[in-house]
Design a protein around this motif. Structure first.
Motif, PDB file in Angstrom:
ATOM      1  N   GLN A 225       0.818  -1.210   0.000  1.00 47.28           N
ATOM      2  CA  GLN A 225       0.000   0.000   0.000  1.00 47.28           C
ATOM      3  C   GLN A 225       0.850   1.257   0.000  1.00 47.28           C
ATOM      4  O   GLN A 225       1.776   1.399   0.808  1.00 47.28           O
ATOM      5  CB  GLN A 225      -0.945   0.026   1.204  1.00 47.28           C
ATOM      6  CG  GLN A 225      -1.926   1.199   1.162  1.00 47.28           C
ATOM      7  CD  GLN A 225      -3.011   1.111   2.200  1.00 47.28           C
ATOM      8  OE1 GLN A 225      -2.863   0.450   3.213  1.00 47.28           O
ATOM      9  NE2 GLN A 225      -4.128   1.768   1.948  1.00 47.28           N
ATOM     10  N   SER A 226       0.529   2.162  -0.906  1.00 46.22           N
ATOM     11  CA  SER A 226       1.207   3.449  -0.954  1.00 46.22           C
ATOM     12  C   SER A 226       0.888   4.244   0.307  1.00 46.22           C
ATOM     13  O   SER A 226      -0.254   4.241   0.793  1.00 46.22           O
ATOM     14  CB  SER A 226       0.755   4.233  -2.183  1.00 46.22           C
ATOM     15  OG  SER A 226       1.372   5.503  -2.234  1.00 46.22           O
ATOM     16  N   PRO A 230       0.187   9.275  -5.031  1.00 42.75           N
ATOM     17  CA  PRO A 230      -0.948   8.812  -5.837  1.00 42.75           C
ATOM     18  C   PRO A 230      -0.547   7.696  -6.797  1.00 42.75           C
ATOM     19  O   PRO A 230       0.612   7.622  -7.253  1.00 42.75           O
ATOM     20  CB  PRO A 230      -1.361  10.076  -6.615  1.00 42.75           C
ATOM     21  CG  PRO A 230      -0.805  11.222  -5.829  1.00 42.75           C
ATOM     22  CD  PRO A 230       0.468  10.717  -5.218  1.00 42.75           C
ATOM     23  N   LEU A 231      -1.503   6.853  -7.126  1.00 42.31           N
ATOM     24  CA  LEU A 231      -1.220   5.729  -8.018  1.00 42.31           C
ATOM     25  C   LEU A 231      -0.761   6.190  -9.390  1.00 42.31           C
ATOM     26  O   LEU A 231       0.050   5.528 -10.035  1.00 42.31           O
ATOM     27  CB  LEU A 231      -2.461   4.845  -8.146  1.00 42.31           C
ATOM     28  CG  LEU A 231      -2.790   3.977  -6.933  1.00 42.31           C
ATOM     29  CD1 LEU A 231      -4.129   3.269  -7.146  1.00 42.31           C
ATOM     30  CD2 LEU A 231      -1.691   2.952  -6.677  1.00 42.31           C
ATOM     31  N   TRP A 234       2.908   6.512  -9.258  1.00 42.73           N
ATOM     32  CA  TRP A 234       3.568   5.206  -9.291  1.00 42.73           C
ATOM     33  C   TRP A 234       3.553   4.631 -10.701  1.00 42.73           C
ATOM     34  O   TRP A 234       4.547   4.043 -11.155  1.00 42.73           O
ATOM     35  CB  TRP A 234       2.877   4.230  -8.332  1.00 42.73           C
ATOM     36  CG  TRP A 234       3.178   4.448  -6.879  1.00 42.73           C
ATOM     37  CD1 TRP A 234       2.295   4.747  -5.883  1.00 42.73           C
ATOM     38  CD2 TRP A 234       4.467   4.371  -6.255  1.00 42.73           C
ATOM     39  NE1 TRP A 234       2.944   4.869  -4.681  1.00 42.73           N
ATOM     40  CE2 TRP A 234       4.282   4.632  -4.873  1.00 42.73           C
ATOM     41  CE3 TRP A 234       5.752   4.117  -6.716  1.00 42.73           C
ATOM     42  CZ2 TRP A 234       5.327   4.633  -3.958  1.00 42.73           C
ATOM     43  CZ3 TRP A 234       6.811   4.116  -5.808  1.00 42.73           C
ATOM     44  CH2 TRP A 234       6.593   4.374  -4.454  1.00 42.73           C
ATOM     45  N   VAL A 248      -4.086   2.196 -13.629  1.00 40.92           N
ATOM     46  CA  VAL A 248      -4.864   2.209 -12.396  1.00 40.92           C
ATOM     47  C   VAL A 248      -6.199   1.510 -12.611  1.00 40.92           C
ATOM     48  O   VAL A 248      -6.929   1.805 -13.566  1.00 40.92           O
ATOM     49  CB  VAL A 248      -5.085   3.655 -11.903  1.00 40.92           C
ATOM     50  CG1 VAL A 248      -5.943   3.668 -10.640  1.00 40.92           C
ATOM     51  CG2 VAL A 248      -3.743   4.333 -11.635  1.00 40.92           C
ATOM     52  N   ASN A 250      -9.941   0.332 -10.903  1.00 40.53           N
ATOM     53  CA  ASN A 250     -10.943   0.593  -9.866  1.00 40.53           C
ATOM     54  C   ASN A 250     -11.449  -0.745  -9.351  1.00 40.53           C
ATOM     55  O   ASN A 250     -12.197  -1.434 -10.034  1.00 40.53           O
ATOM     56  CB  ASN A 250     -12.089   1.424 -10.440  1.00 40.53           C
ATOM     57  CG  ASN A 250     -13.216   1.626  -9.437  1.00 40.53           C
ATOM     58  OD1 ASN A 250     -13.085   1.291  -8.254  1.00 40.53           O
ATOM     59  ND2 ASN A 250     -14.320   2.176  -9.894  1.00 40.53           N
ATOM     60  N   ASN A 255      -8.424   1.331  -5.075  1.00 38.22           N
ATOM     61  CA  ASN A 255      -7.858   1.416  -6.418  1.00 38.22           C
ATOM     62  C   ASN A 255      -6.429   0.882  -6.381  1.00 38.22           C
ATOM     63  O   ASN A 255      -5.738   0.985  -5.354  1.00 38.22           O
ATOM     64  CB  ASN A 255      -7.852   2.858  -6.926  1.00 38.22           C
ATOM     65  CG  ASN A 255      -9.249   3.391  -7.175  1.00 38.22           C
ATOM     66  OD1 ASN A 255     -10.189   2.622  -7.354  1.00 38.22           O
ATOM     67  ND2 ASN A 255      -9.393   4.703  -7.157  1.00 38.22           N
ATOM     68  N   SER A 256      -5.977   0.325  -7.508  1.00 38.93           N
ATOM     69  CA  SER A 256      -4.642  -0.264  -7.505  1.00 38.93           C
ATOM     70  C   SER A 256      -4.109  -0.384  -8.920  1.00 38.93           C
ATOM     71  O   SER A 256      -4.829  -0.151  -9.898  1.00 38.93           O
ATOM     72  CB  SER A 256      -4.670  -1.648  -6.834  1.00 38.93           C
ATOM     73  OG  SER A 256      -5.423  -2.561  -7.608  1.00 38.93           O
ATOM     74  N   GLY A 271      -3.758   2.065  -3.620  1.00 41.44           N
ATOM     75  CA  GLY A 271      -3.722   3.487  -3.325  1.00 41.44           C
ATOM     76  C   GLY A 271      -3.776   3.786  -1.840  1.00 41.44           C
ATOM     77  O   GLY A 271      -4.210   2.972  -1.014  1.00 41.44           O
ATOM     78  N   GLU A 273      -5.639   5.823  -0.192  1.00 42.13           N
ATOM     79  CA  GLU A 273      -6.998   5.932   0.335  1.00 42.13           C
ATOM     80  C   GLU A 273      -7.841   4.773  -0.193  1.00 42.13           C
ATOM     81  O   GLU A 273      -7.696   4.358  -1.341  1.00 42.13           O
ATOM     82  CB  GLU A 273      -7.631   7.254  -0.075  1.00 42.13           C
ATOM     83  CG  GLU A 273      -6.847   8.484   0.377  1.00 42.13           C
ATOM     84  CD  GLU A 273      -6.749   8.587   1.887  1.00 42.13           C
ATOM     85  OE1 GLU A 273      -7.687   8.145   2.570  1.00 42.13           O
ATOM     86  OE2 GLU A 273      -5.733   9.111   2.380  1.00 42.13           O
TER      87      GLU A 273
END
Length: 314
Positions: A225-226, A230-231, A234, A248, A250, A255-256, A271, A273
């Motif tokens: 996890q970051s 923000p993704l 990355w 990215v 959903n 989100n990842s 992400g 959050e």
């Protein structure tokens, strides 16, 4: 830059046996029943603490016709689970014996006391003595499971990755993701996302030979996890370094994005959050019904028609 582990995902042949092992023997909570968003005819089930907090979740995709795993290198080869004390290891050694779960006895793993065993499908698991150490404030071990309070599984600890080229993975984790190299000895290295904290730790083993052929009980990916980045950043950083990413995605609950490091091991970045699993279920009803992300809800009847009823495996 990385907070720690988010979840880890595996393949199982039979959710009924899987559910019994992880809830009935290990005492984890089944916190979410959903589907593989890329193949909605496949269950995706999550086990963890009371609410499926990040850093707790073991997730499984059910593939009834999947074959056996042929173990080898370039794989995520083990999962550590934290317990409070050495006495907890003694408790779990006796409990595993009662359930006829084979284990290697109490020994050492990643420089800590540990009990190494396999689940019913050959997945390597390690119960690691956390020795009274702190755990994240939001972790809430599940208590409705018959496990003595002092010995409940706290969450994920050391993840083990076996690769042909240790140095390339260490370099990626250090120089891109900000992990700290805490020890290195020949064909073994240990890195930590949060220095001195085992809940973001990875032990990297270097091994040549046959590459793993995935099957039941094998690991599909490790999700990290970051902390803040923000993704999208990355995604840009990884692409600039020559990695191919999925972009990215959903996943509704978070989100990842996904990519494979140089040895071919799949890593997911989640992400900073996330909605979490209570986005579409109360705490009380977590893991009791099929939950679908909003973008799949209009397909519910079709999806349910292709799945084994939950009552047949829970």
């Amino acid at each position: 830059m990385i907070r720690g582990h988010h979840h880890i995902s595996m393949f199982t042949k039979d959710l009924k046996e899987n559910n019994h092992f992880y809830t009935g023997i290990l005492g984890l909570r089944r916190v979410k029943i959903s589907v593989n968003q890329g193949d909605t005819g496949m269950y995706h089930v999550f086990y963890g603490d009371m609410t499926g907090t990040a850093g707790n979740d073991l997730t499984f995709f059910e593939i009834p016709n999947i074959g056996a795993t042929h173990k080898g290198t370039n794989s995520i080869s083990g999962i550590g689970l934290l317990v409070s004390s050495y006495d907890s290891l003694l408790y779990w050694r006796d409990r595993l014996d009662r359930f006829n779960v084979k284990h290697k006895g109490i020994g050492e793993y990643a420089d800590r006391d540990a009990l190494v065993f396999e689940d019913h499908e050959g997945l390597k698991l390690m119960l690691i003595n956390h020795d009274g150490g702190n755990i994240p404030d939001d972790w809430n071990p599940w208590d409705d499971n018959g496990i003595e309070e002092a010995h409940r599984i706290l969450g994920m600890g050391t993840a083990e990755i076996t690769v042909e080229n240790k140095d390339s993975l260490v370099s990626l984790l250090e120089n891109v993701f900000g992990y700290t190299l805490v020890s290195e000895d020949g064909t073994k290295a240990i890195v930590q996302a949060a220095e001195s904290e085992v809940f973001g730790e990875i032990q990297i083993l270097e091994s040549s030979g046959n590459k793993e052929k995935p099957g039941r009980g094998s690991v599909h990916h490790l999700a990290i996890q970051s902390a803040e980045r923000p993704l999208g950043e990355w995604d840009r950083i990884l692409k600039d370094k020559g990695y191919v990413t999925t972009g990215v995605k959903n996943r509704y609950y978070f989100n990842s994005l996904y990519f494979r490091e140089d040895n071919g091991v799949m890593i997911e970045i989640v992400g900073a959050e996330a909605r979490g699993f209570t986005a579409d279920a109360s705490v009380e009803e977590l893991g009791t019904k099929l939950d679908l992300p909003s973008f799949l809800e209009d397909q519910r009847n079709e999806i349910e028609s292709r799945l084994r009823p939950i009552e047949e495996w829970t």
